[in-house]
Motif scaffolding. Structure first.
Motif, PDB file in Angstrom:
ATOM      1  N   THR A 194       0.842  -1.189   0.000  1.00 60.70           N
ATOM      2  CA  THR A 194       0.000   0.000   0.000  1.00 60.70           C
ATOM      3  C   THR A 194       0.879   1.241   0.000  1.00 60.70           C
ATOM      4  OG1 THR A 194      -1.745  -1.132   1.238  1.00 60.70           O
ATOM      5  CG2 THR A 194      -1.798   1.278   1.235  1.00 60.70           C
ATOM      6  N   ILE A 195       0.518   2.209  -0.851  1.00 62.34           N
ATOM      7  CA  ILE A 195       1.211   3.494  -0.920  1.00 62.34           C
ATOM      8  C   ILE A 195       0.174   4.589  -0.680  1.00 62.34           C
ATOM      9  CG2 ILE A 195       2.593   5.053  -2.356  1.00 62.34           C
ATOM     10  CD1 ILE A 195       3.382   2.526  -4.000  1.00 62.34           C
ATOM     11  N   VAL A 196       0.494   5.536   0.189  1.00 57.23           N
ATOM     12  CA  VAL A 196      -0.411   6.643   0.488  1.00 57.23           C
ATOM     13  C   VAL A 196       0.274   7.957   0.136  1.00 57.23           C
ATOM     14  CG1 VAL A 196      -1.782   7.825   2.245  1.00 57.23           C
ATOM     15  CG2 VAL A 196      -1.482   5.339   2.363  1.00 57.23           C
ATOM     16  N   ASN A 197      -0.357   8.735  -0.730  1.00 55.05           N
ATOM     17  CA  ASN A 197       0.110  10.077  -1.073  1.00 55.05           C
ATOM     18  C   ASN A 197      -0.819  11.115  -0.471  1.00 55.05           C
ATOM     19  OD1 ASN A 197       2.218   8.987  -2.567  1.00 55.05           O
ATOM     20  ND2 ASN A 197       1.072   9.015  -4.481  1.00 55.05           N
ATOM     21  N   LEU A 198      -0.324  12.345  -0.347  1.00 53.80           N
ATOM     22  CA  LEU A 198      -1.092  13.390   0.319  1.00 53.80           C
ATOM     23  C   LEU A 198      -1.380  14.561  -0.605  1.00 53.80           C
ATOM     24  CD1 LEU A 198       0.624  13.671   3.826  1.00 53.80           C
ATOM     25  CD2 LEU A 198      -1.172  12.086   3.072  1.00 53.80           C
ATOM     26  N   ASP A 199      -2.634  14.965  -0.602  1.00 54.61           N
ATOM     27  CA  ASP A 199      -3.035  16.250  -1.163  1.00 54.61           C
ATOM     28  C   ASP A 199      -3.189  17.163   0.052  1.00 54.61           C
ATOM     29  OD1 ASP A 199      -4.035  18.391  -2.528  1.00 54.61           O
ATOM     30  OD2 ASP A 199      -5.956  17.477  -3.022  1.00 54.61           O
ATOM     31  N   ALA A 200      -2.063  17.729   0.481  1.00 52.88           N
ATOM     32  CA  ALA A 200      -1.977  18.286   1.834  1.00 52.88           C
ATOM     33  C   ALA A 200      -2.222  19.777   1.924  1.00 52.88           C
ATOM     34  CB  ALA A 200      -0.597  17.967   2.434  1.00 52.88           C
ATOM     35  N   HIS A 231      -3.540  -2.815 -14.447  1.00 54.04           N
ATOM     36  CA  HIS A 231      -3.217  -3.530 -15.684  1.00 54.04           C
ATOM     37  C   HIS A 231      -2.290  -4.702 -15.419  1.00 54.04           C
ATOM     38  CE1 HIS A 231      -0.747  -4.252 -19.318  1.00 54.04           C
ATOM     39  NE2 HIS A 231      -1.895  -4.075 -19.952  1.00 54.04           N
ATOM     40  N   ASP A 232      -1.351  -4.513 -14.482  1.00 54.68           N
ATOM     41  CA  ASP A 232      -0.372  -5.564 -14.206  1.00 54.68           C
ATOM     42  C   ASP A 232      -0.880  -6.603 -13.213  1.00 54.68           C
ATOM     43  OD1 ASP A 232       1.279  -4.277 -15.931  1.00 54.68           O
ATOM     44  OD2 ASP A 232       2.557  -3.352 -14.417  1.00 54.68           O
ATOM     45  N   GLY A 233      -2.054  -6.356 -12.635  1.00 50.87           N
ATOM     46  CA  GLY A 233      -2.664  -7.365 -11.775  1.00 50.87           C
ATOM     47  C   GLY A 233      -2.063  -7.493 -10.392  1.00 50.87           C
ATOM     48  N   ASP A 234      -1.266  -6.533  -9.973  1.00 46.20           N
ATOM     49  CA  ASP A 234      -0.689  -6.602  -8.628  1.00 46.20           C
ATOM     50  C   ASP A 234      -1.722  -6.201  -7.584  1.00 46.20           C
ATOM     51  OD1 ASP A 234       1.917  -7.328  -9.454  1.00 46.20           O
ATOM     52  OD2 ASP A 234       2.341  -5.248  -9.988  1.00 46.20           O
ATOM     53  N   ARG A 235      -1.597  -6.763  -6.385  1.00 40.77           N
ATOM     54  CA  ARG A 235      -2.454  -6.376  -5.269  1.00 40.77           C
ATOM     55  C   ARG A 235      -1.796  -5.221  -4.507  1.00 40.77           C
ATOM     56  NH1 ARG A 235      -2.625  -9.997  -1.518  1.00 40.77           N
ATOM     57  NH2 ARG A 235      -0.932 -11.294  -2.317  1.00 40.77           N
ATOM     58  N   ILE A 236      -1.488  -4.177  -5.255  1.00 41.13           N
ATOM     59  CA  ILE A 236      -0.871  -2.982  -4.673  1.00 41.13           C
ATOM     60  C   ILE A 236      -1.905  -1.869  -4.700  1.00 41.13           C
ATOM     61  CG2 ILE A 236       0.975  -1.274  -4.901  1.00 41.13           C
ATOM     62  CD1 ILE A 236       2.635  -3.487  -6.247  1.00 41.13           C
ATOM     63  N   HIS A 237      -2.137  -1.286  -3.531  1.00 43.52           N
ATOM     64  CA  HIS A 237      -3.161  -0.258  -3.398  1.00 43.52           C
ATOM     65  C   HIS A 237      -2.512   1.118  -3.317  1.00 43.52           C
ATOM     66  CE1 HIS A 237      -6.966   1.532  -2.386  1.00 43.52           C
ATOM     67  NE2 HIS A 237      -6.422   2.123  -1.338  1.00 43.52           N
ATOM     68  N   LEU A 238      -3.057   2.065  -4.069  1.00 46.53           N
ATOM     69  CA  LEU A 238      -2.542   3.434  -4.098  1.00 46.53           C
ATOM     70  C   LEU A 238      -3.654   4.376  -3.648  1.00 46.53           C
ATOM     71  CD1 LEU A 238      -0.217   5.335  -4.793  1.00 46.53           C
ATOM     72  CD2 LEU A 238      -0.979   5.308  -7.170  1.00 46.53           C
ATOM     73  N   SER A 239      -3.446   5.044  -2.520  1.00 43.36           N
ATOM     74  CA  SER A 239      -4.480   5.890  -1.927  1.00 43.36           C
ATOM     75  C   SER A 239      -4.025   7.345  -1.902  1.00 43.36           C
ATOM     76  CB  SER A 239      -4.788   5.431  -0.498  1.00 43.36           C
ATOM     77  OG  SER A 239      -5.834   6.200   0.065  1.00 43.36           O
ATOM     78  N   LEU A 240      -5.008   8.254  -1.961  1.00 44.59           N
ATOM     79  CA  LEU A 240      -4.731   9.687  -1.886  1.00 44.59           C
ATOM     80  C   LEU A 240      -5.583  10.273  -0.769  1.00 44.59           C
ATOM     81  CD1 LEU A 240      -3.182  12.041  -3.229  1.00 44.59           C
ATOM     82  CD2 LEU A 240      -5.164  12.386  -4.704  1.00 44.59           C
ATOM     83  N   VAL A 241      -4.937  10.920   0.189  1.00 47.84           N
ATOM     84  CA  VAL A 241      -5.632  11.529   1.327  1.00 47.84           C
ATOM     85  C   VAL A 241      -5.644  13.041   1.135  1.00 47.84           C
ATOM     86  CG1 VAL A 241      -5.633  11.875   3.822  1.00 47.84           C
ATOM     87  CG2 VAL A 241      -4.986   9.647   2.869  1.00 47.84           C
ATOM     88  N   HIS A 242      -6.836  13.620   1.140  1.00 47.63           N
ATOM     89  CA  HIS A 242      -7.022  15.054   0.921  1.00 47.63           C
ATOM     90  C   HIS A 242      -7.198  15.730   2.279  1.00 47.63           C
ATOM     91  CE1 HIS A 242      -7.905  14.148  -3.391  1.00 47.63           C
ATOM     92  NE2 HIS A 242      -8.354  13.022  -2.855  1.00 47.63           N
TER      93      HIS A 242
END
Length: 328
Positions: free
Chosen positions: A133-139, A170-181
């Motif tokens: 899991t990767i979390v990015n911020l709209d801070a 597309h690549d089928g990975d169970r990788i989650h990418l989230s954006l927190v505002h």
């Protein structure tokens, strides 16, 4: 769920430091990345009583090689990285034409490229195992005058995150990418942002403590939400910007200036963290505890947001239809 090894950039102070505490309480081993070793070690000492392992890595997030080396060291010390949170950022406040090209470049590199390079380092390692899991911020909350550079960098982070998600699918990975505002958060950044306004800086709009941001990040990470909005004000203002952009521009041109500046002049020799960390003991909180809100506001996820926008659009269409019928 596999054992969690969480990496946090910008972990020495502010949102990053609060997030380190929150994730450690959730049982994660925590790797702390930042530029100031003393501050990182102080943050690691706070986690000692939570019975989790920690690692301290000194790196500038604007340097891709430094982040790659830090990520390798983390996996050697703690094990496979399962969660990466990009909290690092830098800003410069003032009229855009008053900023130097070096200031603009540096603030953009730390905020935007720091997120991009952090995401790349995390994704390269998570893809070896097919999950993470990767979390990015709209801070920033909302684009604001006097903060055009950071507003641009945060908009780029949003577009980057949205563009990357289909690649992962597309690549089928169970990788989650989230954006927190996030709305305005009471962190030390208002004291160490490079300031070209001549006035002391302050947060605009509803202000929340960094622990609120940390809880939202944890909610996004473990709930595997696509987007999480903290509170209703930012969501409402973005909707207003879509419906009446000119009106919002005029309001910002008057009220946002006053909302972001104190009456007291800024110290002309005040240090800032744009090119080097500011020395001293800084933790998660800034100097606005008296006005910062301590209670958790509503957390709006993508599903709730879609429903709310749908209701607003239906209501707007109904009002427009009613007006047309009256004219007929």
């Amino acid at each position: 769920m596999p054992h969690q090894v969480a990496v946090i950039t910008g972990a020495g102070a502010g949102i990053g430091r609060a997030t380190a505490r929150t994730l450690a309480r959730a049982g994660c081993d925590v790797a702390l990345i930042g530029r100031d070793r003393a501050r990182l070690e102080d943050a690691a000492a706070e986690l000692a009583g939570l019975h989790v392992r920690t690692a301290v890595l000194v790196a500038d997030v604007a340097e891709a090689d430094a982040l790659e080396q830090a990520a390798d060291a983390i996996e050697d010390q703690l094990g496979p990285i399962t969660l990466w949170v990009n909290c690092a950022g830098a800003g410069v406040s003032g009229q855009f034409v008053a900023l130097s090209p070096d200031e603009i470049r540096r603030a953009t590199e730390v905020t935007y490229l720091g997120t991009v390079f952090g995401t790349r380092a995390a994704l390269a390692r998570m893809r070896r195992r097919g999950y993470g899991t990767i979390v990015n911020l709209d801070a920033l909350g909302l684009p604001r005058p006097l903060r055009a550079v950071e507003s641009g960098a945060r908009a780029a982070i949003r577009a980057f995150t949205e563009s990357l998600r289909p690649e992962i699918l597309h690549d089928g990975d169970r990788i989650h990418l989230s954006l927190v505002h996030l709305p305005a958060i009471n962190t030390p950044r208002f004291a160490w942002t490079r300031n070209r306004t001549g006035k002391r800086l302050r947060p605009a709009g509803p202000v929340y403590e960094p622990e609120i941001a940390a809880e939202a990040i944890s909610h996004a990470a473990f709930g595997r939400h696509r987007d999480v909005w903290v509170g209703l004000s930012g969501l409402g203002r973005r909707l207003a910007g879509l419906l009446a952009p000119t009106l919002v521009d005029r309001r910002q041109s008057v009220r946002s200036y006053a909302a972001q500046l104190e009456k007291n002049p800024a110290e002309s020799d005040a240090p800032d963290s744009l090119f080097a960390p500011v020395a001293g003991a800084y933790a998660a909180h800034g100097r606005f505890d008296l006005i910062a809100r301590k209670t958790m506001p509503p957390l709006i996820t993508t599903t709730i947001r879609t429903a709310a926008i749908g209701v607003a659009l239906v209501a707007g269409a109904g009002a427009a239809l009613s007006l047309l019928r009256r004219r007929d």
